[in-house]
Every structure is written in structure tokens, then in C-alpha cells.
Design a protein around this motif. Structure first.
Motif, short mmCIF file in Angstrom:
data_model
loop_
_atom_site.label_atom_id
_atom_site.label_comp_id
_atom_site.label_asym_id
_atom_site.label_seq_id
_atom_site.Cartn_x
_atom_site.Cartn_y
_atom_site.Cartn_z
N VAL A 90 0.83 -1.20 0.00
CA VAL A 90 0.00 0.00 0.00
C VAL A 90 0.87 1.26 0.00
O VAL A 90 0.54 2.26 -0.64
N THR A 91 1.99 1.21 0.71
CA THR A 91 2.89 2.37 0.74
C THR A 91 3.44 2.67 -0.65
O THR A 91 3.59 3.85 -1.04
N SER A 92 3.74 1.64 -1.42
CA SER A 92 4.23 1.85 -2.79
C SER A 92 3.20 2.62 -3.61
O SER A 92 3.55 3.50 -4.41
N ILE A 93 1.92 2.28 -3.43
CA ILE A 93 0.85 2.99 -4.13
C ILE A 93 0.75 4.43 -3.61
O ILE A 93 0.58 5.39 -4.38
N ALA A 94 0.87 4.59 -2.28
CA ALA A 94 0.77 5.92 -1.67
C ALA A 94 1.87 6.85 -2.17
O ALA A 94 1.65 8.05 -2.35
N VAL A 95 3.06 6.31 -2.38
CA VAL A 95 4.18 7.12 -2.89
C VAL A 95 3.82 7.70 -4.26
O VAL A 95 4.05 8.89 -4.53
N ILE A 96 3.25 6.87 -5.12
CA ILE A 96 2.85 7.33 -6.45
C ILE A 96 1.83 8.45 -6.37
O ILE A 96 1.95 9.50 -7.03
N VAL A 97 0.81 8.26 -5.52
CA VAL A 97 -0.25 9.26 -5.39
C VAL A 97 0.29 10.55 -4.79
O VAL A 97 -0.05 11.65 -5.23
N PHE A 98 1.15 10.42 -3.80
CA PHE A 98 1.70 11.59 -3.10
C PHE A 98 2.42 12.52 -4.07
O PHE A 98 2.15 13.74 -4.12
N PHE A 99 3.33 11.98 -4.86
CA PHE A 99 4.11 12.83 -5.75
C PHE A 99 3.30 13.29 -6.95
O PHE A 99 3.54 14.39 -7.49
N THR A 100 2.32 12.49 -7.37
CA THR A 100 1.46 12.91 -8.47
C THR A 100 0.61 14.10 -8.05
O THR A 100 0.47 15.08 -8.80
N ARG A 101 0.05 14.05 -6.85
CA ARG A 101 -0.78 15.16 -6.36
C ARG A 101 0.04 16.42 -6.15
O ARG A 101 -0.49 17.54 -6.24
N ARG A 102 1.31 16.28 -5.86
CA ARG A 102 2.17 17.45 -5.66
C ARG A 102 2.65 18.03 -6.98
O ARG A 102 3.38 19.03 -7.00
N GLY A 103 2.28 17.39 -8.10
CA GLY A 103 2.73 17.87 -9.39
C GLY A 103 4.16 17.50 -9.70
O GLY A 103 4.81 18.12 -10.55
N SER A 104 4.67 16.46 -9.01
CA SER A 104 6.07 16.06 -9.19
C SER A 104 6.22 14.77 -9.97
O SER A 104 7.30 14.17 -9.97
N ALA A 105 5.14 14.30 -10.59
CA ALA A 105 5.19 13.01 -11.28
C ALA A 105 6.26 12.98 -12.36
O ALA A 105 6.96 11.97 -12.53
N GLY A 106 6.42 14.07 -13.09
CA GLY A 106 7.42 14.10 -14.15
C GLY A 106 8.83 14.02 -13.60
O GLY A 106 9.66 13.23 -14.05
N ALA A 107 9.09 14.84 -12.58
CA ALA A 107 10.43 14.86 -11.98
C ALA A 107 10.77 13.56 -11.28
O ALA A 107 11.93 13.16 -11.20
#
Length: 514
Positions: A407-424
Motif C-alpha cells: 500500500v505504501t508503494s501505491i501511496a508514494v505514487i499518489v503523493f508525488f502525483t498530487r504534488r505535481g512532481s510526477a514528471g520529476a
């Protein structure tokens, strides 16, 4: 001082408050070495070599166990890439649940907090069983003193509770000495096996991918993943390290690399000592005594006796390491209102989570007492209660940690995507996605074959009752989260924020008082 702030409702990062008050664990207690020794102690090298390896060879019949350690090392590294990046943005003793809360919301975080508390408690309590059993055996062998298994278990429980309430750097020294001795002994065994191999010589057959074929592969992964449990604890100590952004990340990758290489080589040399064609049969015959049986003709009886002694001290180090983790999860939960507030106060003298340590000591006492109550010695099998305590609780705990990692692996993806950091963060997010798939696969097999993991008969109620403990913990966490959201929304909003929320409250109060 508050090293960062954010506007109300913003999702921007808040820097961790590194204070000395009772809402904070004492900062600067651990460096790289201390933290590395603390997390590696939870892997209990001798207990893993004698227990996990022998059991996997015997029960699953998978000759390619060394290759499994390599595969799992890669999987854990993939998980660690996103996990380590998350640890740079969130410094919270609640680690897993804090990350999940920051990525997936307060309800998910509340569920995860109780799963983590129960899982790590189960891992810690389970070791009391094997510890008591082994100490009782040593007392009988060397001093001809007969004691019930639970007497040394309770003595260890008291000592662990006292140390758990002390300074974390003292604990790191205790587990560090024990860990170094264990590692040195295993290295001596490895050299002896390599110098005097079995009938097939220094065969590399155990690294052949063909050795991993068969229906038992998924379940063998479940057995083996327990050997890695410990590296993921590094962020739990982030508030107590001197440079959390650097130290935690470094320790996690060092730990994964050390565990994967160390255990892969040792598992291979065990197969070398027996011969790859004979390792499964030997493990089934000797069970957890396999390494001792192989070591004695090569290194002598005295060395084997020393191994037994350090097996016990290693088990104690493992208990202490998991105890400290549970105490810090309880502290984080108390600080955020998920447990009584008193639990979330650090000791003024030691800066340690003393009440969290006391809570885990009481839980351990209750569980051990329950197994003592069903001990029918001398009429039944005297090893049954202690081995059940170790096997049942150990597998329940491992199941919970695998779920949290997924679940943490999924949360990491959501966290950075919501912050607008998915590209970086694209590379790290891909690694987290791969980790989620791999860990989800292991979790699914663990649930499916849980009766095999605990040695129960096919169709036994234990196959669903014991995993149900983790499910029940999640339900309790969900209930607490729903109540907080309805009755104490301000407290609910703090889930996953740690002492950052308290600093913001103080800052807001000062502004309103002007």
C-alpha cells in the motif's frame, strides 16, 4: 524552531520540527552506523539461517533459495527507491502509516497505523517463544537445570521493556554488539562450508533459474521475505537521526544490499555443504538444526555450542529491535490522537517513547501469558506452545508488513502525483509501481497459502483466523478514523503530520494572540 511552514490547506511540504520537548523524540541520537545496526538486528542472522532457510528448503523443496534472496533483494530495492524518497519529505516515527496518510488520506493512514502496530507487535512477541525454548534447552544441557520456557521469556520481556524506555543510542550499542558477533559466526560457518564442500563440490546449481520452477515458488517467496524485515524500519527513527534526509536513505539501501548478498551466499553454501541434490532431504531431516549438524564435524562441538548461545542473544537483539519500532509507532499514534494522548509523550529524561515501550511490554505479557495458559506440559508436546507462538505470530506480523509495503508503494505514487512532481519523479514512481505489483503478488500467495506458512493442515481454520488478525486491525483503524473525522476533524487532519502539526498549531496560536 519551525524550519518551514505552509498556508492552510496547502499540500506543500512541512519540514520536521527537531525540538526537545515531549511532542518530539530526541533528535541527533543516531548516525549511520547506529541506525544500520538497529535495523539489521531485526533480521537476526542466526535465527534466519537456522529457521527461515532450513524451513524453506524443507517445506517448499526449493533448491534455488539463494536465487530467491537475489530476486527479493531486487524487489526490496525497487520498493526502497520510492520509500526512501518519501522519507526525505516526511520525517515521522509512524513511517508506513504516515506515508500512507500523506498519499491516500487520513482514513487509509488510520487503518495502516493499527495494522503496523499489530504486525510489529506480533513479530516482536513471537520471538519470545523461540527465545524461551532455546534458553530452557541451554540451561538443561549445560547446567542440568530444568525450567519452563516461559520463565526466561518473561525475564527477557522485563529487560526488553527497561531497555526500550532508555536512550535509543544505548539500545543501538546493545543490539550492535550482538549483531556483529552473529555475523562473524555465520561468516565462519560459510568459510567452513566452502572449505569442506559436500559430494558435488562448489556447485552453482542453486543459482540456476530452473531450480525455481514448481507450485511452491510463491509460498517460498513468502517464507524468504521474512529475512528482509528490518530494513524498512529505518524511517521510523528519522526524528532521532542527526541528518534524516541523508542517513535514512543511505541505511535502507545499505541494509537491503547487505541482507541480499549475505543471505544469498549463506543459503548457497548450505547447499554446497550438503550437495544441491541433498539439501532438501537434509533440511527435512534436521529442520532448524541443519546448520548446527553441518557445522559440528567441520568446526567442532565447542563452536556449535557457541552458535547455540549466540542464537539466543541474536533472538534477544531481534526482540529489542522490534520492541523499539512498536514503541515508536505507538508514540506517533498517541501524538496524533489515534491512541491515548499520554502514549504520544516522550520521556523528559531520555527523549524515548517510554509509555509506548510500556504499552508493548504489557501487550507482550498478555500474549505470552495466553500461550502459557495452554501449555499442557508435561502431558502433551512441550514444544507446541512456544513453536506456535513463534510461527503464528511471526507469520501474522510478516503478512501485515508485506501489506503495508504494498500500500505504501501505491501511496508514494499518489503523493508525488498530487504534488505535481510526477514528471520529476517518474523513475522513482515506476519503481514504486513495480514494487507494488511484486509485493502484491507475494501478499496474495501469503494469504492463499497461510496454512502452509504456519504448518497447519489444509483447510484448517488457522488459515483464515490468523490472517484475520490483520484484517481486524485494519477495521479497528478504519473505525477510529471515522470517529475522529466525525467528532474531532482537527485531530483527524493531523494524521500523518507528526510533530509538524503541533508546531503549526503553536504558530497559529501566536499569530491569533497578537
Amino acid at each position: 524552531m519551525l524550519t518551514g511552514s505552509r498556508p492552510s490547506g496547502s499540500s506543500q511540504e512541512i519540514s520536521t520540527y527537531r525540538g526537545q520537548d515531549q511532542a518530539s523524540l530526541r533528535a541527533g541520537r543516531l548516525g549511520t552506523t547506529g541506525l544500520l545496526l538497529s535495523v539489521l538486528a531485526a533480521t537476526a542472522p542466526l535465527m534466519t539461517v537456522a529457521g527461515v532457510m532450513a524451513t524453506t528448503y524443507a517445506v517448499m523443496g526449493v533448491v534455488g533459495l539463494p536465487l530467491l534472496f537475489v530476486i527479493l533483494g531486487v524487489l526490496m530495492a525497487l520498493f526502497g527507491i520510492g520509500y526512501a524518497e518519501m522519507s526525505r519529505h516526511v520525517h515521522n516515527a509512524g513511517a508506513f502509516y504516515a506515508y500512507i496518510a500523506r498519499g491516500l488520506g487520513g482514513l487509509a493512514g488510520s487503518c495502516a497505523s493499527y495494522v503496523a502496530l499489530v504486525a510489529y507487535s506480533a513479530l516482536q512477541v513471537g520471538v519470545y517463544g523461540i527465545f524461551g525454548f532455546e534458553v530452557a534447552g541451554l540451561l538443561e544441557k549445560f547446567f542440568e537445570v530444568s525450567v519452563a520456557w516461559w520463565i526466561p521469556s518473561l525475564a527477557a520481556l522485563v529487560v526488553t521493556g527497561v531497555l526500550g524506555a532508555r536512550k535509543i543510542d544505548l539500545n543501538a550499542k546493545v543490539v550492535g554488539v550482538v549483531l556483529i558477533c552473529e555475523v562473524l559466526l555465520v561468516l565462519v560457518i560459510d568459510v567452513a562450508y566452502a572449505a569442506d564442500p559436500g559430494p558435488q563440490g562448489l556447485s552453482l546449481h542453486a543459482f540456476d533459474p530452473d531450480t525455481l520452477t514448481g507450485a511452491g515458488l510463491g509460498t517460498a517467496l513468502c517464507f524468504t521475505v521474512a529475512a528482509f524485515l528490518g530494513f524498512e524500519q529505518a524511517p521510523v527513527y528519522a526524528e532521532e537521526t542527526d541528518r534524516p534526509q541523508t542517513v535514512v536513505r543511505r541505511v535502507m539501501f545499505l541494509a537491503v544490499g547487505i541482507i541480499a548478498v549475505f543471505y544469498a551466499v549463506t543459503a548457497w553454501l548450505i547447499s554446497v555443504a550438503t550437495g544441491p541434490d541433498g539439501v532438501v532431504a537434509a533440511a527435512r531431516q534436521e529442520s532448524s538444526g541443519l546448520i548446527f549438524t553441518l557445522a559440528e564435524p567441520r568446526l567442532g562441538t565447542v563452536f556449535t555450542d557457541v552458535l547455540h548461545v549466540f542464537f539466543v542473544t541474536g533472538a534477544f537483539g531481534c526482540m529489542l529491535a522490534f520492541h523499539n519500532v512498536v514503541a515508536r509507532y505507538a508514540f506517533a499514534m498517541g501524538r496524533e490522537g489515534l491512541l491515548p494522548r499520554a502514549v504520544g509523550r516522550a520521556s523528559a529524561g531520555t527523549g524515548a517513547p517510554a509509555l509506548g515501550s510500556l504499552l508493548q511490554t504489557l501487550v507482550s505479557l498478555v500474549v505470552v501469558a495466553a500461550f502459557v495458559a495452554v501449555d499442557d506440559k508435561p502431558h502433551g508436546d512441550p514444544s507446541a506452545p512456544v513453536l506456535h507462538l513463534f510461527t503464528w505470530m511471526g507469520n501474522v506480523g510478516a503478512l501485515g508488513v508485506i501489506l503495508l509495503m504494498t500500500v505504501t508503494s501505491i501511496a508514494v505514487i499518489v503523493f508525488f502525483t498530487r504534488r505535481g512532481s510526477a514528471g520529476a519523479q517518474a523513475g522513482r514512481l515506476v519503481c514504486s509501481a513495480l514494487a507494488a505489483v511484486g509485493l502484491g503478488f507475494v501478499f496474495g500467495y501469503a494469504v492463499k497459502d497461510f496454512d502452509v506458512l504456519v504448518g497447519a493442515a489444509s483447510g484448517s481454520a488457522l488459515g483464515w483466523v490468523l490472517p484475520g488478525i490483520i484484517g481486524a486491525a485494519a477495521v479497528v483503524g478504519l473505525t477510529v478514523g471515522l470517529v475522529l473525522r466525525a467528532r474531532a476533524p482537527h485531530t483527524f487532519a493531523r494524521i500523518g503530520q507528526g510533530n509538524e502539526a503541533f508546531r503549526l498549531d503553536q504558530a497559529a496560536g501566536r499569530q491569533q494572540g497578537r
